[in-house]
Scaffold this motif. Sequence first.
Motif, PDB file in Angstrom:
ATOM      1  N   ASN A 274      35.745   5.347  37.565  1.00  0.00           N
ATOM      2  CA  ASN A 274      35.049   4.485  38.525  1.00  0.00           C
ATOM      3  C   ASN A 274      33.627   4.173  38.078  1.00  0.00           C
ATOM      4  O   ASN A 274      32.725   4.037  38.903  1.00  0.00           O
ATOM      5  CB  ASN A 274      35.018   5.136  39.914  1.00  0.00           C
ATOM      6  N   THR A 275      33.399   4.048  36.776  1.00  0.00           N
ATOM      7  CA  THR A 275      32.065   3.724  36.264  1.00  0.00           C
ATOM      8  C   THR A 275      31.963   2.281  35.804  1.00  0.00           C
ATOM      9  O   THR A 275      31.110   1.943  34.981  1.00  0.00           O
ATOM     10  CB  THR A 275      31.701   4.651  35.091  1.00  0.00           C
ATOM     11  N   CYS A 276      32.806   1.405  36.334  1.00  0.00           N
ATOM     12  CA  CYS A 276      32.720  -0.007  35.955  1.00  0.00           C
ATOM     13  C   CYS A 276      31.390  -0.609  36.388  1.00  0.00           C
ATOM     14  O   CYS A 276      30.858  -1.502  35.726  1.00  0.00           O
ATOM     15  CB  CYS A 276      33.881  -0.790  36.550  1.00  0.00           C
ATOM     16  N   TYR A 277      30.836  -0.128  37.515  1.00  0.00           N
ATOM     17  CA  TYR A 277      29.526  -0.620  37.969  1.00  0.00           C
ATOM     18  C   TYR A 277      28.453  -0.317  36.936  1.00  0.00           C
ATOM     19  O   TYR A 277      27.539  -1.106  36.700  1.00  0.00           O
ATOM     20  CB  TYR A 277      29.156   0.021  39.313  1.00  0.00           C
ATOM     21  N   LEU A 278      28.565   0.845  36.303  1.00  0.00           N
ATOM     22  CA  LEU A 278      27.607   1.270  35.291  1.00  0.00           C
ATOM     23  C   LEU A 278      27.844   0.530  33.978  1.00  0.00           C
ATOM     24  O   LEU A 278      26.887   0.090  33.319  1.00  0.00           O
ATOM     25  CB  LEU A 278      27.736   2.779  35.111  1.00  0.00           C
ATOM     26  N   ASN A 279      29.087   0.355  33.593  1.00  0.00           N
ATOM     27  CA  ASN A 279      29.398  -0.333  32.342  1.00  0.00           C
ATOM     28  C   ASN A 279      28.931  -1.778  32.361  1.00  0.00           C
ATOM     29  O   ASN A 279      28.395  -2.284  31.362  1.00  0.00           O
ATOM     30  CB  ASN A 279      30.903  -0.276  32.073  1.00  0.00           C
ATOM     31  N   SER A 280      29.128  -2.460  33.477  1.00  0.00           N
ATOM     32  CA  SER A 280      28.714  -3.860  33.554  1.00  0.00           C
ATOM     33  C   SER A 280      27.197  -3.993  33.455  1.00  0.00           C
ATOM     34  O   SER A 280      26.684  -4.911  32.808  1.00  0.00           O
ATOM     35  CB  SER A 280      29.215  -4.492  34.862  1.00  0.00           C
ATOM     36  N   ALA A 281      26.463  -3.067  34.065  1.00  0.00           N
ATOM     37  CA  ALA A 281      25.006  -3.105  33.984  1.00  0.00           C
ATOM     38  C   ALA A 281      24.533  -2.821  32.567  1.00  0.00           C
ATOM     39  O   ALA A 281      23.621  -3.490  32.052  1.00  0.00           O
ATOM     40  CB  ALA A 281      24.402  -2.101  34.965  1.00  0.00           C
ATOM     41  N   LEU A 282      25.144  -1.836  31.908  1.00  0.00           N
ATOM     42  CA  LEU A 282      24.738  -1.502  30.545  1.00  0.00           C
ATOM     43  C   LEU A 282      25.070  -2.630  29.570  1.00  0.00           C
ATOM     44  O   LEU A 282      24.351  -2.831  28.579  1.00  0.00           O
ATOM     45  CB  LEU A 282      25.420  -0.213  30.095  1.00  0.00           C
ATOM     46  N   GLN A 283      26.120  -3.379  29.818  1.00  0.00           N
ATOM     47  CA  GLN A 283      26.432  -4.513  28.949  1.00  0.00           C
ATOM     48  C   GLN A 283      25.365  -5.604  29.074  1.00  0.00           C
ATOM     49  O   GLN A 283      25.009  -6.244  28.073  1.00  0.00           O
ATOM     50  CB  GLN A 283      27.819  -5.083  29.278  1.00  0.00           C
ATOM     51  N   CYS A 284      24.839  -5.797  30.275  1.00  0.00           N
ATOM     52  CA  CYS A 284      23.754  -6.764  30.435  1.00  0.00           C
ATOM     53  C   CYS A 284      22.499  -6.286  29.709  1.00  0.00           C
ATOM     54  O   CYS A 284      21.787  -7.086  29.093  1.00  0.00           O
ATOM     55  CB  CYS A 284      23.458  -6.979  31.921  1.00  0.00           C
ATOM     56  N   VAL A 285      22.221  -4.989  29.776  1.00  0.00           N
ATOM     57  CA  VAL A 285      21.082  -4.436  29.035  1.00  0.00           C
ATOM     58  C   VAL A 285      21.298  -4.615  27.534  1.00  0.00           C
ATOM     59  O   VAL A 285      20.379  -4.994  26.794  1.00  0.00           O
ATOM     60  CB  VAL A 285      20.895  -2.947  29.380  1.00  0.00           C
TER      61      VAL A 285
END
Length: 782
Positions: free
Chosen positions: A129-140
Amino acid sequence: DALPISSRCKVPFSSLWICLSCCYVGCGRNDHQHALHHSTESHSKHALFFNPHTCMIWCYACDAEVHDGHDEDLLDQSAVDPRRVRTLFQEASTPNPKPSPNGTVTGTVTSRTRQPSVKGLTGLQNLGNTCYLNSALQCVSNCPPLQRYFRTCHPLFLRPLDATDNNVSVTYRLAHHLHELLVSMWSGRHSYVAPQNVVRAVFDLNPTFRGYGQQDSQEFLRCLLDNLHEEMRQEVPATYADFCNLHTTSLPNSDAMQTDKGDGCKTVFRSIISETFEGLLRSEVKCLACGKTSVTDDRYYDLSVSIPRKRDRAKVTATKDKAVANGQTVEDNSATDDRKEKSWGWFSGIGKLFGFGGGSTGLYDCLYNFCSTEELTGSDRYQCESCKTRNDCHKTFSILRLPEVLCIHIKRFRYDSYFGQKISSTVTFPMDDLEMRPFVHPQCPSAESTQYELIGLIRHIGGLGGGHYIAYCKNYKINRWFEFDDSHVTEVSERDVLSQEAYVLWYRRKPHPPAQTPAHPPAQAQAQAVVDLQTERRQLKDHIQTFSPRLSDKPAFFLSKAWLNRFLTVAAPGPISNYELLCEHGVPVGRNPESKLVAVPADLWAQLVDKYGGGPAVQLLSGCQACAKFSQQRSLRRVVEKNLIQKYDSLTTEPGKHWYLVESGWLRDWKNFLWDSGSVSNRGKERWLPPGPINNHKLLDKDGVTPKPGLKKAHHYRGVNVRVWKLFHRIYGGGPLVCRPQLDLYSESILDAEPINLDLEDDERIQRLLSGLLVESDLNLG
């Protein structure tokens, strides 16, 4: 057997979903929603669907993703074991994916060892359930100023990890792990990586994100940026801050970034985070009774804008009319005919009845609504400082300073009803020409560009109780868009990006165009500004790569890598900032200063200073003699103090002598200074400085005599004998004197210190210590 696929579904393979109860194949929500209709017609008995493209399992009954290890009963009810299906599809993935016939590049693979075709196209493994984190890190990862800084400028904020330095991993833990992650993601050696170190560091800093529950991607982004800024912030030298205030606005120096030293002076801090994301928002509240306007300026890393309701249309129209009157109107070209308005059945009808859900609006309308005048009445009345009463007021927001990367959060979740709801209205947004001029304050510098281009987008799929996050980012190396769905990366078109239900938008500032002329209309002038900036960047990189101070007869000057990163990645790099790497004598400090600077020839240095200003000029990397002498004296002082304390300290007092109490916090700072061994931080400053005067006021009440209640020995105070107290007081001063016949703060108070003198040689040694004239012979106490 052939799967019972709907004949109406003419969609890509990535949009197909397989029912795990009957193997029906239908398209997803972004197309004709046949999978959703199939689940609804079965009254949620066929709720589990599998996507063979991403290997994701989705439950339409709870509108959320299903992970391994969770909801075992629900998984066992399906006709096909979804975990087995996922394994089969992963094993069937081709080991060497080839480009598709249309020439697109794809990284949609699940093996960590497979290599993507282009650097930066690396997925992130879902750790539960870390898709919220993965999407943010991809933007970074796809934000050029941040990504390049963490990959190439790490000597500026990281130190080599060694056995004698136990503070680095704690002080710069998150920055260190993010540096390692971005290096791996842009190495070109992995199709996907696991960000477990970054996840663990964030969980330690903010326990709210611990566990496997669904979290908000925008809240994680704000937490990540705040913690990175706190870790990496550096004090800006006063000379550089003054120069920037006079000549440019590129230095973030808002009041929120300043702390009062106590002498009326402000200390300004900055970091790569504040330089990239920080803007300044002005709030003006006008009292309708006395007419006085209260002004407050606050820094921001993102703008949270609401989707206008029907009742907000009048405010939006009024704000637009005001912009037209000021000649600041813009044409909204973000809406396109091929965008389909999503239909959510009866829920859409209820949403439209209450003014949310369904329909379509533009990002400009959201921004106009954000900057519109709000009436504060009833319980929202404002406490007027002039009237001293709560009155009706008008409140207005405007942007006082725009950041280099503008992050816009669209509020899609509302909690103003009993159940709350997600707003699924279509919000159109511009791709290459977001114009922020109508929303800036008149005092915003006119020299700053107000035009932005889209570089990233975070999309949320699902409802209020859970869902899935996907990032869409532009790879700046090849200027093409890609979908980042956890470990799967797929190229998409700009039309695909524009059709997404945006939740967070990342915009990058475009260079300021030259003066408009009849021969160069605005669009052509803007395009020419981009070409000129790219040419200038390419020329500087060529000079740096070909110039060698040792082989050239031209004098060499040195540039800060931090400023070089700004020059190569942002529209307005601001003045050259060599100040941040220099000591107070103007000489580069820290370990290996050459790793933090790049050499350029004298003529190029003159051109850069003439255009951007700043400095100062740095030509030598030999080290500062004055700082070396100071460091030597500081090292000698540590050894001398340690030897003196060991000479006079004792576990008990002599018969008839008293205990002298010292506040434990001061003693802790003194020990840190003594046992620090003179180590230097990444900014060239000692980690632990002398503790300052003794501060026993923390042990006493306001009268300076009565002890505070509830203080404990060892935890709040410790005792030393009279000679150690004399030694402390001689070197550091302070007080007040807290003398007791027993090692107990609440025993009888002794007002006068006992008359005793230190050895004459030690007294002279302390005098040399205070004067900075210690010599090697002082280390031997005899």
